[in-house]
Motif scaffolding. Structure first.
Motif, mmCIF file in Angstrom:
data_model
loop_
_atom_site.group_PDB
_atom_site.id
_atom_site.type_symbol
_atom_site.label_atom_id
_atom_site.label_comp_id
_atom_site.label_asym_id
_atom_site.label_seq_id
_atom_site.Cartn_x
_atom_site.Cartn_y
_atom_site.Cartn_z
ATOM 1 N N SER A 163 -38.290 31.612 20.565
ATOM 2 C CA SER A 163 -39.438 32.482 20.282
ATOM 3 C C SER A 163 -39.125 33.937 20.634
ATOM 4 O O SER A 163 -39.532 34.860 19.924
ATOM 5 C CB SER A 163 -40.684 31.982 21.023
ATOM 6 O OG SER A 163 -40.434 31.883 22.408
ATOM 7 N N CYS A 164 -38.378 34.150 21.719
ATOM 8 C CA CYS A 164 -38.018 35.530 22.096
ATOM 9 C C CYS A 164 -37.030 36.128 21.090
ATOM 10 O O CYS A 164 -37.093 37.324 20.798
ATOM 11 C CB CYS A 164 -37.419 35.567 23.495
ATOM 12 S SG CYS A 164 -38.643 35.238 24.769
ATOM 13 N N THR B 155 -22.532 33.848 31.904
ATOM 14 C CA THR B 155 -22.998 32.500 31.572
ATOM 15 C C THR B 155 -24.490 32.429 31.897
ATOM 16 O O THR B 155 -24.909 32.849 32.974
ATOM 17 C CB THR B 155 -22.264 31.444 32.422
ATOM 18 O OG1 THR B 155 -20.861 31.631 32.247
ATOM 19 C CG2 THR B 155 -22.648 30.029 31.988
ATOM 20 N N MET B 156 -25.270 31.935 30.959
ATOM 21 C CA MET B 156 -26.714 31.842 31.200
ATOM 22 C C MET B 156 -27.144 30.380 31.070
ATOM 23 O O MET B 156 -26.800 29.708 30.097
ATOM 24 C CB MET B 156 -27.442 32.717 30.175
ATOM 25 C CG MET B 156 -28.939 32.691 30.282
ATOM 26 S SD MET B 156 -29.657 34.045 29.279
ATOM 27 C CE MET B 156 -30.897 33.138 28.386
ATOM 28 N N LEU B 157 -27.895 29.896 32.075
ATOM 29 C CA LEU B 157 -28.362 28.507 32.097
ATOM 30 C C LEU B 157 -29.885 28.503 31.967
ATOM 31 O O LEU B 157 -30.590 28.815 32.927
ATOM 32 C CB LEU B 157 -27.961 27.839 33.419
ATOM 33 C CG LEU B 157 -26.465 27.834 33.764
ATOM 34 C CD1 LEU B 157 -26.255 27.368 35.206
ATOM 35 C CD2 LEU B 157 -25.696 26.928 32.793
ATOM 36 N N GLU B 158 -30.364 28.189 30.789
ATOM 37 C CA GLU B 158 -31.818 28.205 30.550
ATOM 38 C C GLU B 158 -32.250 26.821 30.077
ATOM 39 O O GLU B 158 -31.672 26.268 29.151
ATOM 40 C CB GLU B 158 -32.154 29.282 29.506
ATOM 41 C CG GLU B 158 -33.551 29.201 28.896
ATOM 42 C CD GLU B 158 -34.699 29.358 29.901
ATOM 43 O OE1 GLU B 158 -34.662 30.302 30.703
ATOM 44 O OE2 GLU B 158 -35.621 28.509 29.873
ATOM 45 N N GLY C 8 -34.546 33.166 30.122
ATOM 46 C CA GLY C 8 -34.689 32.745 28.727
ATOM 47 C C GLY C 8 -35.165 33.818 27.767
ATOM 48 O O GLY C 8 -34.956 33.696 26.555
ATOM 49 N N ASP C 9 -35.781 34.890 28.283
ATOM 50 C CA ASP C 9 -36.210 35.954 27.377
ATOM 51 C C ASP C 9 -35.036 36.769 26.848
ATOM 52 O O ASP C 9 -35.180 37.528 25.891
ATOM 53 C CB ASP C 9 -37.229 36.866 28.070
ATOM 54 C CG ASP C 9 -36.732 37.367 29.407
ATOM 55 O OD1 ASP C 9 -35.688 38.039 29.448
ATOM 56 O OD2 ASP C 9 -37.370 37.069 30.428
ATOM 57 N N GLY C 10 -33.872 36.620 27.477
ATOM 58 C CA GLY C 10 -32.658 37.256 26.968
ATOM 59 C C GLY C 10 -32.482 38.709 27.365
ATOM 60 O O GLY C 10 -31.437 39.308 27.100
ATOM 61 N N ALA C 11 -33.493 39.301 28.021
ATOM 62 C CA ALA C 11 -33.438 40.734 28.330
ATOM 63 C C ALA C 11 -32.336 41.055 29.336
ATOM 64 O O ALA C 11 -31.589 42.023 29.162
ATOM 65 C CB ALA C 11 -34.791 41.200 28.869
ATOM 66 N N LEU C 12 -32.220 40.238 30.374
ATOM 67 C CA LEU C 12 -31.201 40.492 31.396
ATOM 68 C C LEU C 12 -29.808 40.355 30.788
ATOM 69 O O LEU C 12 -28.934 41.199 31.005
ATOM 70 C CB LEU C 12 -31.399 39.513 32.565
ATOM 71 C CG LEU C 12 -30.371 39.589 33.695
ATOM 72 C CD1 LEU C 12 -30.351 40.976 34.346
ATOM 73 C CD2 LEU C 12 -30.665 38.520 34.752
ATOM 74 N N LEU C 13 -29.612 39.298 30.018
ATOM 75 C CA LEU C 13 -28.318 39.093 29.356
ATOM 76 C C LEU C 13 -27.976 40.303 28.487
ATOM 77 O O LEU C 13 -26.863 40.840 28.542
ATOM 78 C CB LEU C 13 -28.371 37.809 28.505
ATOM 79 C CG LEU C 13 -27.144 37.506 27.643
ATOM 80 C CD1 LEU C 13 -25.871 37.420 28.491
ATOM 81 C CD2 LEU C 13 -27.339 36.206 26.854
ATOM 82 N N TYR D 287 -19.947 35.979 26.383
ATOM 83 C CA TYR D 287 -21.047 35.276 27.047
ATOM 84 C C TYR D 287 -21.285 33.925 26.398
ATOM 85 O O TYR D 287 -20.891 33.694 25.247
ATOM 86 C CB TYR D 287 -22.332 36.115 27.001
ATOM 87 C CG TYR D 287 -23.002 36.182 25.640
ATOM 88 C CD1 TYR D 287 -23.998 35.258 25.277
ATOM 89 C CD2 TYR D 287 -22.652 37.156 24.712
ATOM 90 C CE1 TYR D 287 -24.615 35.314 24.034
ATOM 91 C CE2 TYR D 287 -23.256 37.222 23.472
ATOM 92 C CZ TYR D 287 -24.246 36.307 23.134
ATOM 93 O OH TYR D 287 -24.848 36.363 21.903
ATOM 94 N N LYS D 288 -21.916 33.028 27.146
ATOM 95 C CA LYS D 288 -22.414 31.793 26.544
ATOM 96 C C LYS D 288 -23.750 31.421 27.172
ATOM 97 O O LYS D 288 -24.006 31.712 28.341
ATOM 98 C CB LYS D 288 -21.408 30.647 26.667
ATOM 99 C CG LYS D 288 -21.231 30.095 28.045
ATOM 100 C CD LYS D 288 -20.302 28.882 28.060
ATOM 101 C CE LYS D 288 -19.969 28.533 29.509
ATOM 102 N NZ LYS D 288 -18.626 28.016 29.704
ATOM 103 N N ILE D 289 -24.589 30.795 26.329
ATOM 104 C CA ILE D 289 -25.891 30.328 26.795
ATOM 105 C C ILE D 289 -25.863 28.812 26.754
ATOM 106 O O ILE D 289 -25.533 28.222 25.719
ATOM 107 C CB ILE D 289 -27.017 30.861 25.879
ATOM 108 C CG1 ILE D 289 -27.060 32.395 25.930
ATOM 109 C CG2 ILE D 289 -28.362 30.262 26.285
ATOM 110 C CD1 ILE D 289 -27.909 33.024 24.834
ATOM 111 N N ILE D 290 -26.183 28.189 27.883
ATOM 112 C CA ILE D 290 -26.207 26.726 27.949
ATOM 113 C C ILE D 290 -27.660 26.291 28.145
ATOM 114 O O ILE D 290 -28.324 26.750 29.081
ATOM 115 C CB ILE D 290 -25.325 26.219 29.113
ATOM 116 C CG1 ILE D 290 -23.889 26.748 28.945
ATOM 117 C CG2 ILE D 290 -25.339 24.692 29.180
ATOM 118 C CD1 ILE D 290 -22.997 26.507 30.161
#
Lengths: 371, 371
Positions: free
Chosen positions: A232-233, A221-224, A204-209, A253-256
């Motif tokens: 907040s990040c 694809t990110m599942l948070e 969820g901090d988005g750094a890896l993405l 990319y997409k964030i779900i």
């Protein structure tokens, strides 16, 4: 504003020194009242085998507690007072050092120690713990964000040393200073993400993405589960997440915002496969006694994640501090209990804001792995 | 074996909660006795504006102290007991967490904090402080060496995270993990030491000498006052000092066990000059109020060191943590008071075993500098 607690301790070589409370009372009071005028004895008790207990009270709600442990020949002193917003410290650390040096000869002490004041009960908590439960005081000077969500307590602090820092349920998560965390997790330079399908569980901090997107993957694809972390990040951790949390549907990319377990089940049913799956969820529990539910959860995620990897796929995740060999060994024990056998490798890096060396894992399905 | 002290604190929203000591006594006792059977009230006092003081005592010399500060609505609890060599902890940190979660609703607390036990009075002290006086608990598991010399207390600890670590007078000096310290001090890659004459003031751990020798200098002279530092580092810090402390007279270096001030005076009289002089002596004092003698000493060394530099020479030294802007500013103030004017540049690096970002200085004599 905070309660300030100053701890000191002294090892005494002659047990006879601890025979009489009144000698200790006189000696210690004589030193302390030079620095805390108006300090008076409040109580003195000889507790037999439990030793001696002396209390003094003074200005600014100051209470000094002394205990003499006869068996081991130890004396502990606690000086506690209330320090208001604009008030000076009752004692500077230099003064505490001087008190220590004055008490050493009086108590015939052969070993002693003093701590800077613990600042307790204020809005800004500066004390976190390491993976092996050591106390670490941070130089936080601002609490930029705080919210209790359905999942956790989300805080972002500012530290002159580490920059902005995400703290989840009082656990260090990621700071501006920690690019090494993400680079070791993703094994930058050792893995090739170009044209690859990648799945992030958590993160969820988005750094890896953000760092993965620099490597030209086909799609990430990110599942948070916790949108508050991302929001907040997005605002306070831009040094780490760049612009990737500004839009949950990017070009590649997409964030779900969802529970990853449900989505993993969906992918398994659909037959969707990935080249890389990242486990960037909660930390490995520290405890050395198997905590059934947590290990069950870790195995559950791993079993599902391995099922959505293609035959040459890899699962990459963070482990624990190297100061926790027992917890690391237990984690590796779990890997033997997975539905599909895995080979794994380890890497490690000193993560600045964690103030410790951290272990990261990379898993390959073995040749016998079925897909 | 050590005294274990567990601190907890609670912010209470309703001041009325703090009206009656006996309610708090009952509530807190009910929770604590589940974890510390045999805990009994020892004393309770209403100290008026100073709040409430309650003591309980229990097994294993356990004393629980509770203070309720009425003004700010804060409650502090300290649980202190003696833990012998082979004994289990009275409370694990998980149990402390549980106690906190049980006390929150009972005390109507809106903010709370707990610390892992401070382990006090044992042979192995794990607590050091940062440059800005924050408490840092290290994972030291062995004290490899300890000696009080005429100059300082010399200790070498082992840490799973940082390796072997030199501690002088309770100040972090250098650990196996800290090559970055030496490389930033010497500005590796930015300065060329090949064929140069170098002087090191201090540097007893041998790390700077060892790294400089790799750069093919013409000759390095090191002036270290405390032979015990070198003898202990030779044995336990070989990862940093290599073999250079095995012989004080090397092919292209020599180590002189002496006070550097006398030797600087000798060099000034002789007209001996160096291309580089390193200040690797005691740390800059933290205090923000000018401590006359220490600043005088720093200026004294700098003035003498600049006199033994040739016209293109440089003086390089370590500064302080970036968390100490006041101390850094005061150091830079001193530079204006030198006999010869200097230009300076700064670099910084996160030094693992310091657990903080450290500032390093490089000085050039300005064009007006006389030689």
């Amino acid at each position: 504003m905070a309660i300030n607690t100053i701890l000191m301790d002294f090892k005494v070589n002659e047990p006879a020194k601890l025979d009489s409370g009144s000698n200790i009372q006189t000696d210690v009071h004589q030193v302390l009242e030079q620095f805390i005028p108006g300090l008076n004895m409040h109580m003195m008790q000889d507790c037999g085998p439990d030793g001696i207990l002396i209390l003094w009270s003074g200005p600014r709600s100051c209470l000094v507690t002394l205990r003499a442990f006869r068996g081991p020949g130890l004396i502990s002193i606690s000086i506690e007072y209330y320090r208001g917003e604009e008030e000076d410290a009752l004692l500077s650390f230099d003064q505490v050092r001087t008190i220590e040096s004055l008490l050493i000869p009086k108590l015939n002490s052969i070993r002693s120690h003093k701590y800077p004041a613990f600042k307790r009960g204020g809005i800004l908590n500066r004390y976190l713990v390491s993976s092996d439960e050591r106390v670490l005081e941070y130089d936080f000077d601002k609490l930029l964000f705080e919210e209790k969500t359905a999942h956790q307590k989300v805080q972002i602090y500012h530290s002159p040393t580490f920059g902005n820092m995400l703290v989840l349920d009082d656990l260090q998560n990621l700071a501006d200073s920690d690019i090494i965390y993400t680079e070791t997790l993703m094994q930058r330079g050792k893995e090739n993400y170009e044209g690859k399908e990648v799945l992030i569980l958590g993160g969820g901090d988005g750094a890896l993405l953000w760092e993965l997107l620099k490597e030209k993957p086909k799609f990430v694809t990110m599942l948070e589960i916790d949108d508050v972390v991302m929001q907040s990040c997005k605002k306070y951790l831009r040094n780490s997440c760049g612009t990737c949390l500004d839009n949950y549907n990017g070009e590649n990319y997409k964030i779900i915002v969802a529970d990853c377990v449900q989505w993993l089940d969906k992918y398994i049913t659909d037959g969707t496969k990935f080249d890389y799956v990242f486990g960037d969820l909660t930390d490995i529990p520290l405890s050395s006694t198997p905590q059934g539910e947590i290990w069950d959860f870790i195995r559950l995620i791993l079993n599902k994640a391995l099922k959505v990897l293609n035959s040459t796929g890899k699962f990459m995740t963070h482990g624990n501090g190297i100061s926790c060999p027992t917890a690391l060994a237990m984690y590796e024990e779990q890997l033997k209990k997975l539905e599909t056998p895995v080979d794994f490798s380890r890497d490690h890096a000193f993560v600045p804001s964690f103030m410790e060396d951290w272990v990261f894992y990379q898993f390959n399905c073995t040749s016998s792995c079925l897909h």
